[in-house]
Design an enzyme around this catalytic site. Structure first.
Site, PDB file in Angstrom:
ATOM      1  N   LYS A  36      -2.134  -5.253  -2.333  1.00 48.80           N
ATOM      2  CA  LYS A  36      -1.642  -4.366  -3.394  1.00 48.80           C
ATOM      3  C   LYS A  36      -0.124  -4.525  -3.504  1.00 48.80           C
ATOM      4  O   LYS A  36       0.568  -4.640  -2.485  1.00 48.80           O
ATOM      5  CB  LYS A  36      -2.015  -2.925  -3.040  1.00 48.80           C
ATOM      6  CG  LYS A  36      -1.699  -1.893  -4.122  1.00 48.80           C
ATOM      7  CD  LYS A  36      -2.236  -0.523  -3.697  1.00 48.80           C
ATOM      8  CE  LYS A  36      -1.962   0.562  -4.716  1.00 48.80           C
ATOM      9  NZ  LYS A  36      -2.534   1.864  -4.311  1.00 48.80           N
ATOM     10  N   SER A 111      -5.301   4.049  -7.747  1.00 52.22           N
ATOM     11  CA  SER A 111      -4.298   3.107  -8.199  1.00 52.22           C
ATOM     12  C   SER A 111      -4.486   1.684  -7.684  1.00 52.22           C
ATOM     13  O   SER A 111      -3.879   0.751  -8.205  1.00 52.22           O
ATOM     14  CB  SER A 111      -2.914   3.600  -7.777  1.00 52.22           C
ATOM     15  OG  SER A 111      -2.829   3.661  -6.359  1.00 52.22           O
ATOM     16  N   SER A 135      -6.888   6.503  -3.873  1.00 48.52           N
ATOM     17  CA  SER A 135      -6.644   5.214  -4.522  1.00 48.52           C
ATOM     18  C   SER A 135      -7.290   3.996  -3.894  1.00 48.52           C
ATOM     19  O   SER A 135      -7.216   2.911  -4.457  1.00 48.52           O
ATOM     20  CB  SER A 135      -5.147   4.960  -4.637  1.00 48.52           C
ATOM     21  OG  SER A 135      -4.641   5.696  -5.716  1.00 48.52           O
TER      22      SER A 135
END
Ligand code: GLN
Length: 444
Positions: A36, A111, A135
């Site tokens: 990420k 996210s 997330s």
């Protein structure tokens, strides 16, 4: 086809690396991993999905990434996310939306949407996400894969771009619980560079995972699912039935304060975010606005240009909640609610060894469907934020399909009991095939 070509439709990646695996005989040799883009890697652009960090190249590398390198994994690049991990759909990225491989008109969740979509589409074997309020678990559910938020403190956050410091954890995303266990083993454990990191060495998660589920007490709260859409509820109840068949005893429990978890979360997360994001001022790194007359206007112009609408909204909400006169009414109350929620779970775990709940109230929604309504977006976190408020470990695994879209089943356990979550999920996956299904967009 190379990775950039394969990712053209989904836009799961923000950066592709050419890096080869460092060693050939580690626990993750032969595995490809995506990161990420809020994890710092020296020499790699790291944006956190924000314009304010466009062209930012960190001078140091996150501990989890260092550990992946010595594990033999090949690091493929950085994945898309909501700006500073604030969001539930990846639509808040300054660099465009990521599409859900199961239906390209839908969001992958957020996210960590880029990481979940990349795994689901077969662009990588494993991925790292971060979870402040869901997330990792919510995008795992939307993309039909497994994702684990470890206990607060299990994984070092050195090199993670902070969002809500009392909530953030880094964790694994993969199709199976088995792969999540292997990835967690590599990234977990004490780190002198992160003083919030647990000092005890990690247990052998893969060994814990194999113990059978006979006699395990699995709690659930009927009140939590009574208003769920019928299809979602049916999927959840079918999941509980699988656990029953595996030998678990289902126990009805209740969480008296659960309805306050979402408001408490959005107060605490925004308060902490407003403090963490004060560092982006155009002085030391990242974007700096041009043409300002003095330093104050340079900072304000930099932040106006650099932050997106959702991040600004949260900075304002958080600053307000922390301001004198309101601190006690909002922030302090929310912190007290955390204690009550923790007590709710202390009580639950005297009656049960783990707790099951849905991951989300609905499957993946359409791109654009909720982006104009922040409150509707926040509601998709209703089942996930409590694990962050309490610090407890939580895992989402594929739990069936609703309208041909994957849905997740979530499990929570007492602190440091990630092994129990992996054990339940692994045995569920030995008996069901949801985690073996692949979306049409998956590239073989
Ligand atoms: N959707 C939640 C939020 O927007 C959770 C985000 C996260 O876990 N990073 O705050």
């Amino acid at each position: 086809m190379n990775l950039p070509d394969r990712d053209r439709e989904l836009h799961a990646f923000l950066y592709f690396s050419e890096e080869e695996a460092l060693v050939s005989d580690g626990p993750l040799s032969g595995k490809t991993v995506a990161l990420k883009d809020n994890l710092c890697v020296k020499g790699w652009p790291t944006t956190a999905g924000s314009r304010i960090l466009k062209n930012f190249v960190p001078p140091y590398t996150a501990t989890v990434v260092e550990r992946l390198r010595v594990s033999g994994a090949r690091l493929l690049g950085k994945t898309n996310l909501d700006e500073f991990a604030m969001g539930s759909s990846t639509e808040n990225s300054a660099y465009g939306v990521t599409r859900n491989p199961w239906d390209l008109e839908r969001v992958p969740g957020g996210s960590s949407g880029g990481s979940a979509a990349a795994v689901a589409a077969g662009l990588c074997d494993l991925a790292l996400g971060t979870d402040t309020g869901g997330s990792i678990r919510q995008p795992a559910a939307f993309c039909g894969i497994t994702g684990l938020k470890p206990t607060y403190g299990r994984v070092s956050r050195y090199g993670l771009i902070a969002y809500g410091s009392s909530l953030d954890q880094i964790g694994p995303l993969a199709y199976s619980a088995e792969d999540c266990a292997r990835l967690l083993q590599v990234i977990a454990g004490p780190d002198p560079l992160d003083s919030t990191c647990y000092q005890e060495a990690s247990p052998d998660f893969s060994a814990q995972m194999k113990a059978d589920c006979q006699g395990l007490r699995l709690g659930w709260d009927p009140g939590l699912v009574k208003d769920l859409a019928p299809d979602m509820r049916a999927a959840f109840e079918a999941g509980l039935q699988v656990y029953r068949e595996l030998g678990a005893h289902l126990v009805e429990v209740s969480l008296p304060h659960i309805e306050y978890s979402l408001p408490a979360y959005y107060l605490i997360a925004t308060a902490e975010a407003s403090s963490n994001l004060a560092r982006y001022d155009g002085v030391r790194y990242g974007h700096r606005a041009q043409g300002a007359k003095d330093v104050a206007s340079m900072m304000s112009k930099t932040r106006s240009e650099g932050f997106g609408a959702e991040v600004k909204r949260r900075i304002m909400l958080g600053t307000y909640a922390l301001s004198s006169g309101y601190y006690d009414a909002y922030y302090a109350q929310a912190q007290k609610m955390r204690t009550l929620l923790r007590q709710d779970f202390d009580q639950v775990f005297t009656l049960a060894d783990a707790f099951a709940l849905p991951t989300t109230p609905a499957p993946a929604f359409k791109i654009g469907e909720k982006s104009a309504d922040p409150l509707a977006m926040y509601l998709s976190d209703v089942y996930t934020v409590v694990a962050n408020l309490t610090g407890l470990p939580a895992l989402s695994h594929p739990g069936g399909f609703v309208d041909d879209l994957p849905v997740g089943l979530q499990l929570m356990a007492p602190a440091w009991q990630e092994g129990r979550l992996l054990q339940l999920a692994h045995h569920f996956q030995q008996r069901t095939s949801f985690h073996l299904k692949r979306p049409q967009a998956a590239v073989v």
